[in-house]
Design a protein around this motif. Sequence first.
Motif, PDB file in Angstrom:
ATOM      1  N   SER A 139       0.821  -1.216   0.000  1.00 15.76           N
ATOM      2  CA  SER A 139       0.000   0.000   0.000  1.00 15.76           C
ATOM      3  C   SER A 139       0.851   1.261   0.000  1.00 15.76           C
ATOM      4  O   SER A 139       0.441   2.300  -0.533  1.00 15.76           O
ATOM      5  CB  SER A 139      -0.935   0.004   1.215  1.00 15.76           C
ATOM      6  N   SER A 140       2.040   1.191   0.592  1.00 13.77           N
ATOM      7  CA  SER A 140       2.903   2.370   0.678  1.00 13.77           C
ATOM      8  C   SER A 140       3.465   2.774  -0.680  1.00 13.77           C
ATOM      9  O   SER A 140       3.906   3.918  -0.849  1.00 13.77           O
ATOM     10  CB  SER A 140       4.051   2.111   1.654  1.00 13.77           C
ATOM     11  N   ILE A 141       3.479   1.859  -1.620  1.00 12.77           N
ATOM     12  CA  ILE A 141       4.045   2.186  -2.933  1.00 12.77           C
ATOM     13  C   ILE A 141       3.003   2.190  -4.044  1.00 12.77           C
ATOM     14  O   ILE A 141       3.288   2.630  -5.164  1.00 12.77           O
ATOM     15  CB  ILE A 141       5.161   1.189  -3.319  1.00 12.77           C
ATOM     16  N   SER A 142       1.789   1.722  -3.758  1.00 10.11           N
ATOM     17  CA  SER A 142       0.780   1.615  -4.812  1.00 10.11           C
ATOM     18  C   SER A 142       0.463   2.962  -5.454  1.00 10.11           C
ATOM     19  O   SER A 142       0.414   3.093  -6.679  1.00 10.11           O
ATOM     20  CB  SER A 142      -0.500   0.993  -4.252  1.00 10.11           C
ATOM     21  N   GLU A 143       0.270   3.974  -4.616  1.00 12.19           N
ATOM     22  CA  GLU A 143      -0.096   5.294  -5.133  1.00 12.19           C
ATOM     23  C   GLU A 143       1.100   6.046  -5.704  1.00 12.19           C
ATOM     24  O   GLU A 143       0.931   6.974  -6.496  1.00 12.19           O
ATOM     25  CB  GLU A 143      -0.746   6.111  -4.014  1.00 12.19           C
ATOM     26  N   ARG A 197       0.486  -3.730 -11.559  1.00 12.18           N
ATOM     27  CA  ARG A 197      -0.357  -4.928 -11.525  1.00 12.18           C
ATOM     28  C   ARG A 197       0.100  -5.886 -10.429  1.00 12.18           C
ATOM     29  O   ARG A 197      -0.712  -6.439  -9.688  1.00 12.18           O
ATOM     30  CB  ARG A 197      -0.340  -5.646 -12.883  1.00 12.18           C
ATOM     31  N   ASP A 198       1.423  -6.094 -10.326  1.00 14.44           N
ATOM     32  CA  ASP A 198       1.950  -7.005  -9.307  1.00 14.44           C
ATOM     33  C   ASP A 198       1.608  -6.525  -7.898  1.00 14.44           C
ATOM     34  O   ASP A 198       1.218  -7.312  -7.030  1.00 14.44           O
ATOM     35  CB  ASP A 198       3.470  -7.130  -9.450  1.00 14.44           C
ATOM     36  N   VAL A 199       1.754  -5.222  -7.668  1.00  8.81           N
ATOM     37  CA  VAL A 199       1.479  -4.662  -6.348  1.00  8.81           C
ATOM     38  C   VAL A 199      -0.001  -4.797  -6.003  1.00  8.81           C
ATOM     39  O   VAL A 199      -0.371  -5.194  -4.882  1.00  8.81           O
ATOM     40  CB  VAL A 199       1.937  -3.193  -6.278  1.00  8.81           C
ATOM     41  N   GLN A 200      -0.878  -4.476  -6.958  1.00  8.39           N
ATOM     42  CA  GLN A 200      -2.313  -4.574  -6.695  1.00  8.39           C
ATOM     43  C   GLN A 200      -2.742  -6.019  -6.476  1.00  8.39           C
ATOM     44  O   GLN A 200      -3.604  -6.302  -5.634  1.00  8.39           O
ATOM     45  CB  GLN A 200      -3.092  -3.937  -7.850  1.00  8.39           C
ATOM     46  N   GLU A 201      -2.146  -6.934  -7.226  1.00 12.99           N
ATOM     47  CA  GLU A 201      -2.448  -8.345  -6.995  1.00 12.99           C
ATOM     48  C   GLU A 201      -1.995  -8.768  -5.603  1.00 12.99           C
ATOM     49  O   GLU A 201      -2.698  -9.508  -4.896  1.00 12.99           O
ATOM     50  CB  GLU A 201      -1.758  -9.215  -8.052  1.00 12.99           C
ATOM     51  N   THR A 222      -6.059 -13.846 -17.746  1.00  9.27           N
ATOM     52  CA  THR A 222      -5.990 -15.164 -17.112  1.00  9.27           C
ATOM     53  C   THR A 222      -5.478 -15.047 -15.684  1.00  9.27           C
ATOM     54  O   THR A 222      -6.021 -15.674 -14.760  1.00  9.27           O
ATOM     55  CB  THR A 222      -5.067 -16.091 -17.924  1.00  9.27           C
ATOM     56  N   THR A 223      -4.433 -14.246 -15.485  1.00  3.96           N
ATOM     57  CA  THR A 223      -3.877 -14.053 -14.143  1.00  3.96           C
ATOM     58  C   THR A 223      -4.913 -13.469 -13.193  1.00  3.96           C
ATOM     59  O   THR A 223      -5.046 -13.907 -12.042  1.00  3.96           O
ATOM     60  CB  THR A 223      -2.647 -13.127 -14.210  1.00  3.96           C
ATOM     61  N   VAL A 224      -5.677 -12.494 -13.677  1.00  4.31           N
ATOM     62  CA  VAL A 224      -6.678 -11.853 -12.834  1.00  4.31           C
ATOM     63  C   VAL A 224      -7.804 -12.828 -12.490  1.00  4.31           C
ATOM     64  O   VAL A 224      -8.300 -12.860 -11.352  1.00  4.31           O
ATOM     65  CB  VAL A 224      -7.242 -10.596 -13.539  1.00  4.31           C
ATOM     66  N   LEU A 225      -8.205 -13.648 -13.451  1.00  2.17           N
ATOM     67  CA  LEU A 225      -9.280 -14.607 -13.188  1.00  2.17           C
ATOM     68  C   LEU A 225      -8.853 -15.660 -12.176  1.00  2.17           C
ATOM     69  O   LEU A 225      -9.651 -16.094 -11.338  1.00  2.17           O
ATOM     70  CB  LEU A 225      -9.721 -15.261 -14.500  1.00  2.17           C
ATOM     71  N   TYR A 226      -7.595 -16.074 -12.238  1.00  3.24           N
ATOM     72  CA  TYR A 226      -7.091 -17.004 -11.216  1.00  3.24           C
ATOM     73  C   TYR A 226      -7.059 -16.318  -9.843  1.00  3.24           C
ATOM     74  O   TYR A 226      -7.295 -16.964  -8.810  1.00  3.24           O
ATOM     75  CB  TYR A 226      -5.697 -17.507 -11.586  1.00  3.24           C
ATOM     76  N   LEU A 227      -6.768 -15.033  -9.830  1.00  6.64           N
ATOM     77  CA  LEU A 227      -6.802 -14.270  -8.582  1.00  6.64           C
ATOM     78  C   LEU A 227      -8.218 -14.242  -8.024  1.00  6.64           C
ATOM     79  O   LEU A 227      -8.436 -14.487  -6.832  1.00  6.64           O
ATOM     80  CB  LEU A 227      -6.281 -12.853  -8.821  1.00  6.64           C
ATOM     81  N   GLN A 228      -9.199 -13.953  -8.864  1.00 13.63           N
ATOM     82  CA  GLN A 228     -10.591 -13.942  -8.423  1.00 13.63           C
ATOM     83  C   GLN A 228     -11.028 -15.320  -7.938  1.00 13.63           C
ATOM     84  O   GLN A 228     -11.757 -15.441  -6.946  1.00 13.63           O
ATOM     85  CB  GLN A 228     -11.491 -13.473  -9.570  1.00 13.63           C
ATOM     86  N   PHE A 229     -10.576 -16.359  -8.635  1.00 14.30           N
ATOM     87  CA  PHE A 229     -10.899 -17.726  -8.221  1.00 14.30           C
ATOM     88  C   PHE A 229     -10.354 -18.016  -6.822  1.00 14.30           C
ATOM     89  O   PHE A 229     -11.038 -18.610  -5.979  1.00 14.30           O
ATOM     90  CB  PHE A 229     -10.335 -18.709  -9.242  1.00 14.30           C
ATOM     91  N   ALA A 230      -9.122 -17.587  -6.551  1.00  6.49           N
ATOM     92  CA  ALA A 230      -8.526 -17.800  -5.232  1.00  6.49           C
ATOM     93  C   ALA A 230      -9.290 -17.048  -4.151  1.00  6.49           C
ATOM     94  O   ALA A 230      -9.518 -17.576  -3.053  1.00  6.49           O
ATOM     95  CB  ALA A 230      -7.060 -17.367  -5.249  1.00  6.49           C
ATOM     96  N   ILE A 231      -9.708 -15.819  -4.453  1.00  6.49           N
ATOM     97  CA  ILE A 231     -10.437 -15.019  -3.469  1.00  6.49           C
ATOM     98  C   ILE A 231     -11.800 -15.638  -3.180  1.00  6.49           C
ATOM     99  O   ILE A 231     -12.198 -15.792  -2.022  1.00  6.49           O
ATOM    100  CB  ILE A 231     -10.591 -13.566  -3.956  1.00  6.49           C
ATOM    101  N   CYS A 232     -12.527 -16.012  -4.229  1.00  7.19           N
ATOM    102  CA  CYS A 232     -13.864 -16.601  -4.043  1.00  7.19           C
ATOM    103  C   CYS A 232     -13.784 -17.954  -3.353  1.00  7.19           C
ATOM    104  O   CYS A 232     -14.665 -18.304  -2.566  1.00  7.19           O
ATOM    105  CB  CYS A 232     -14.557 -16.731  -5.397  1.00  7.19           C
TER     106      CYS A 232
END
Length: 381
Positions: free
Chosen positions: A78-82, A93-97, A130-140
């Motif tokens: 979070s300290s570097i995202s903005e 993308r890596d930081v937000q993921e 694809t990477t984002v969908l796998y991220l959503q799958f992990a969260i759900c």
Amino acid sequence: MEIGCWLFGGEFEDSVFEEKPERRAGPTASYRAKRCERQWFYEEAESSDDVEALTIKKFRGDLAYRRQEYQKALEEYSSISEKLSSTNFAMKRDVQEGQARCLAHLGRHMEALEIATNLENKATNTDHLTTVLYLQFAICSSLQNLEKTIFCLQKLISLHPLNPWNWGRLAEAYLNVGPGLSASVVSSHKQDSFTSSDKTIKSSFPHSGIDCLLCFPETLPGSSALSMEASSSNSQKNEKAPKNIQNCMAEKREAVLIETQMKACASFIRTRLLLQLTQSQQTSFALERNLRTQQEIEDKMKGFSFKEDTLLLIAEVMGEDIIPEKIKDEVHPEVKCVGSTAPTALVTASSKEFEDKWFRKIKDHFCPFEKQFHAEIQIVT
């Protein structure tokens, strides 16, 4: 030879006739690679280069995440995202993921899904998507939301329909959602069929026959305008109504379970077909995993009560697009730059759209039972 006979690229270059530099006598100097000590980014002082400083913070966040120190990792990310430049797409993308994964581990699933949805909307090619969908799958999956988990898998499959492992995960998800899905369908049907609101009761109460079957006796108004004769003539119908409705609910529950099992069975069969397709190209542990998974699918298929002709129909439908010659030409160009239209153009828009595409032909095989069920519902309601 005439000049016109020279072929393109057949001319000698001047460098061919140049003398090569003389080699110096003695042993050559050894190559010394730059060595970074373990966790060097913790010892590094604040750098004057903003990009390097942010990179150091990201490494610290990655190490904290690996150590399962999710709150600490989240603070680093979070300290570097903005502060990241809008042009530094890869690190952003890596930081937000990383933020989303930390939030999921900390139980803040809705915040994690919000970040994942934002990443999905900004995906510019199939690799990012694809990477984002796998991220959503992990969260759900962490949230234990089977409905959203299934939809994530359906979107992944619509993007990569020849991936057997996602089909296997989808089959397992259908098996897990079976009892819960049937209960939710029954509950939603009850809410649609029965209501305790005064408006609904008053509108249905004056009528005799069918409408009265939809009202529980204890919910009817006390100051009824009906005569004693009319109420006694309808009492027998009111007594039969709960039994008829219970029978319909039982049939509805059975229909939902059969449909869910059909989807799970079809997904398992699709998984097996794709594993068989790649079996000849695999060796060692990859082949062992392939064969072991096929055997596990065979064991699970014994739990379904479908007849042999039904299983053959499912295998035929789920393997219509599995043509080795055609697949060989389509396997390599995976990453496609599609711009901002990626989410809408390449993935399924809804679970219904996905299931209509893959399971409609199979579902039509069960249509007689479904039509019979709807006919009975209409008679009651």
